[in-house]
Motif scaffolding. Sequence first.
Motif, mmCIF file in Angstrom:
data_model
loop_
_atom_site.group_PDB
_atom_site.id
_atom_site.type_symbol
_atom_site.label_atom_id
_atom_site.label_comp_id
_atom_site.label_asym_id
_atom_site.label_seq_id
_atom_site.Cartn_x
_atom_site.Cartn_y
_atom_site.Cartn_z
ATOM 1 N N GLY A 137 -1.169 10.886 -1.938
ATOM 2 C CA GLY A 137 -1.819 11.651 -0.978
ATOM 3 C C GLY A 137 -2.907 10.812 -0.259
ATOM 4 N N VAL A 138 -3.104 9.701 -0.355
ATOM 5 C CA VAL A 138 -4.240 8.994 0.423
ATOM 6 C C VAL A 138 -3.710 9.007 1.886
ATOM 7 C CG1 VAL A 138 -5.431 6.921 0.729
ATOM 8 C CG2 VAL A 138 -5.139 7.762 -1.482
ATOM 9 N N ASN A 139 -2.431 8.601 2.350
ATOM 10 C CA ASN A 139 -1.723 8.442 3.475
ATOM 11 C C ASN A 139 -2.556 7.676 4.467
ATOM 12 O OD1 ASN A 139 -0.196 8.812 5.569
ATOM 13 N ND2 ASN A 139 -0.470 10.691 6.100
ATOM 14 N N PRO A 140 -2.950 6.227 4.294
ATOM 15 C CA PRO A 140 -3.574 5.347 5.305
ATOM 16 C C PRO A 140 -2.972 5.164 6.268
ATOM 17 C CG PRO A 140 -2.468 4.012 3.526
ATOM 18 C CD PRO A 140 -2.094 5.639 3.159
ATOM 19 N N THR A 141 -3.749 5.183 7.511
ATOM 20 C CA THR A 141 -3.304 4.982 8.864
ATOM 21 C C THR A 141 -4.308 3.839 9.193
ATOM 22 O OG1 THR A 141 -4.863 6.609 9.764
ATOM 23 C CG2 THR A 141 -2.625 7.240 9.372
ATOM 24 N N VAL A 148 0.898 -1.349 -0.056
ATOM 25 C CA VAL A 148 -0.097 -0.100 -0.114
ATOM 26 C C VAL A 148 0.701 1.255 -0.059
ATOM 27 C CG1 VAL A 148 -1.808 -1.000 1.118
ATOM 28 C CG2 VAL A 148 -0.341 0.093 2.430
ATOM 29 N N GLY A 149 2.247 1.200 -0.039
ATOM 30 C CA GLY A 149 2.939 2.417 0.101
ATOM 31 C C GLY A 149 2.712 3.376 -1.086
ATOM 32 N N PRO A 150 2.265 2.971 -2.129
ATOM 33 C CA PRO A 150 2.191 3.945 -3.346
ATOM 34 C C PRO A 150 0.867 4.692 -3.047
ATOM 35 C CG PRO A 150 2.791 1.799 -4.345
ATOM 36 C CD PRO A 150 2.381 1.519 -2.955
#
Length: 58
Positions: free
Chosen positions: A43-47, A36-38
């Motif tokens: 700009g999604v920046n999943p947490t 999921v790094g891409p």
Amino acid sequence: MIWLLIGLLAAVQRGYFSDSDQNCADIGSTLVTIGVGPLNYIGVNPTVECPGLPEPSE
């Protein structure tokens, strides 16, 4: 294939391959970053948030 290459680049930038002493958590973090790094680059920046854990009894 390009998605995984970008994820691999993200893992390298975070230094996940620089430590030779790896454990299961480190390997899991590396694999998740490759997968999921891409999303970070667009700009999604999943947490991931962990729910509150109960305190151990004394």
